[in-house]
Design a protein around this motif. Structure first.
Motif, PDB file in Angstrom:
ATOM      1  N   MET A   1       0.848  -1.179   0.000  1.00 56.02           N
ATOM      2  CA  MET A   1       0.000   0.000   0.000  1.00 56.02           C
ATOM      3  C   MET A   1       0.893   1.242   0.000  1.00 56.02           C
ATOM      4  N   ALA A   2       0.592   2.171  -0.868  1.00 56.36           N
ATOM      5  CA  ALA A   2       1.351   3.410  -0.953  1.00 56.36           C
ATOM      6  C   ALA A   2       0.877   4.387   0.118  1.00 56.36           C
ATOM      7  N   ARG A   3       1.768   5.275   0.511  1.00 49.41           N
ATOM      8  CA  ARG A   3       1.454   6.274   1.518  1.00 49.41           C
ATOM      9  C   ARG A   3       1.973   7.629   1.036  1.00 49.41           C
ATOM     10  N   VAL A  58      -9.777  25.821   0.945  1.00 45.14           N
ATOM     11  CA  VAL A  58      -9.043  24.672   1.462  1.00 45.14           C
ATOM     12  C   VAL A  58      -7.899  24.382   0.500  1.00 45.14           C
ATOM     13  N   ALA A  59      -6.675  24.336   1.023  1.00 40.91           N
ATOM     14  CA  ALA A  59      -5.495  24.002   0.216  1.00 40.91           C
ATOM     15  C   ALA A  59      -4.952  22.656   0.682  1.00 40.91           C
ATOM     16  N   GLN A  60      -4.537  21.835  -0.289  1.00 45.38           N
ATOM     17  CA  GLN A  60      -3.938  20.541   0.015  1.00 45.38           C
ATOM     18  C   GLN A  60      -2.630  20.439  -0.762  1.00 45.38           C
ATOM     19  N   LEU A  61      -1.541  20.181  -0.040  1.00 44.37           N
ATOM     20  CA  LEU A  61      -0.227  20.055  -0.647  1.00 44.37           C
ATOM     21  C   LEU A  61       0.303  18.665  -0.320  1.00 44.37           C
ATOM     22  N   ASP A  62       0.735  17.926  -1.346  1.00 43.59           N
ATOM     23  CA  ASP A  62       1.137  16.529  -1.174  1.00 43.59           C
ATOM     24  C   ASP A  62       2.623  16.309  -1.445  1.00 43.59           C
ATOM     25  N   TRP A  63       3.210  15.436  -0.610  1.00 49.67           N
ATOM     26  CA  TRP A  63       4.587  14.976  -0.759  1.00 49.67           C
ATOM     27  C   TRP A  63       4.612  13.456  -0.714  1.00 49.67           C
ATOM     28  N   ASP A  64       5.745  12.885  -1.087  1.00 52.45           N
ATOM     29  CA  ASP A  64       5.898  11.430  -1.066  1.00 52.45           C
ATOM     30  C   ASP A  64       5.942  10.862   0.343  1.00 52.45           C
ATOM     31  N   SER A  65       6.379  11.665   1.318  1.00 46.94           N
ATOM     32  CA  SER A  65       6.516  11.175   2.690  1.00 46.94           C
ATOM     33  C   SER A  65       6.455  12.332   3.668  1.00 46.94           C
ATOM     34  N   MET A  66       6.221  12.008   4.931  1.00 48.93           N
ATOM     35  CA  MET A  66       6.218  13.028   5.975  1.00 48.93           C
ATOM     36  C   MET A  66       7.622  13.633   6.108  1.00 48.93           C
ATOM     37  N   THR A  67       8.645  12.824   5.916  1.00 51.64           N
ATOM     38  CA  THR A  67      10.021  13.333   5.961  1.00 51.64           C
ATOM     39  C   THR A  67      10.233  14.380   4.873  1.00 51.64           C
ATOM     40  N   ALA A  68       9.767  14.109   3.660  1.00 50.36           N
ATOM     41  CA  ALA A  68       9.908  15.067   2.559  1.00 50.36           C
ATOM     42  C   ALA A  68       9.140  16.356   2.853  1.00 50.36           C
ATOM     43  N   LEU A  69       7.962  16.250   3.443  1.00 51.06           N
ATOM     44  CA  LEU A  69       7.178  17.429   3.805  1.00 51.06           C
ATOM     45  C   LEU A  69       7.947  18.274   4.829  1.00 51.06           C
ATOM     46  N   MET A  97      -2.872  21.197   9.303  1.00 57.52           N
ATOM     47  CA  MET A  97      -2.375  19.949   9.872  1.00 57.52           C
ATOM     48  C   MET A  97      -1.635  19.174   8.793  1.00 57.52           C
ATOM     49  N   ALA A  98      -0.716  18.340   9.248  1.00 54.62           N
ATOM     50  CA  ALA A  98      -0.020  17.419   8.345  1.00 54.62           C
ATOM     51  C   ALA A  98      -0.536  16.032   8.655  1.00 54.62           C
ATOM     52  N   ILE A  99      -0.899  15.295   7.617  1.00 56.74           N
ATOM     53  CA  ILE A  99      -1.453  13.956   7.797  1.00 56.74           C
ATOM     54  C   ILE A  99      -0.792  12.980   6.830  1.00 56.74           C
ATOM     55  N   GLU A 100      -0.785  11.710   7.201  1.00 58.30           N
ATOM     56  CA  GLU A 100      -0.347  10.663   6.289  1.00 58.30           C
ATOM     57  C   GLU A 100      -1.585   9.972   5.734  1.00 58.30           C
ATOM     58  N   LEU A 101      -1.567   9.701   4.429  1.00 55.81           N
ATOM     59  CA  LEU A 101      -2.685   9.042   3.778  1.00 55.81           C
ATOM     60  C   LEU A 101      -2.234   7.715   3.200  1.00 55.81           C
ATOM     61  N   ASP A 102      -3.023   6.694   3.420  1.00 50.14           N
ATOM     62  CA  ASP A 102      -2.803   5.424   2.746  1.00 50.14           C
ATOM     63  C   ASP A 102      -3.550   5.462   1.432  1.00 50.14           C
TER      64      ASP A 102
END
Length: 104
Positions: A1-3, A58-69, A97-102
């Motif tokens: 599963m990707a995150r 509402v703004a949503q910004l996505d990265w590959d990982s929480m570390t990258a964010l 907020m910063a969240i991780e998504l599966d």
């Protein structure tokens, strides 16, 4: 599963919507788009509330990982982007907020 990692920003209706929108478009978005590792930036308008009051934007910004964010906001552009968020809060209350998504 990707995150993936997502930074979510919820803005209340600004005291001066025209000034807020102009600054957001001309200053804040160009800064955000320079954040290292940013995969996607989405911005919604006029959200329809199901329960409670609506947010203005509402703004949503996505990265590959929480570390990258985290790394993106630790650098020069990240510091400048966060500082500009303070400017925008002169017009509007903000929740974030910063969240991780599966990704399933």
């Amino acid at each position: 599963m990707a995150r993936i990692a997502r930074f979510l920003v919820l803005w209340d209706t600004p005291s001066d919507p025209e000034a807020f929108d102009k600054h957001y478009r001309e200053v804040h978005i160009p800064l955000c788009k320079q954040l290292p590792g940013l995969r996607r930036f989405t911005l919604s308008r006029n959200p329809a509330p199901i329960v409670g009051e609506p947010y203005y934007q509402v703004a949503q910004l996505d990265w590959d990982s929480m570390t990258a964010l985290r790394e993106a906001f630790a650098g020069d552009i990240g510091v400048r982007t966060a500082a500009d968020g303070v400017v925008l809060r002169g017009w509007s209350a903000q929740r974030s907020m910063a969240i991780e998504l599966d990704v399933v």
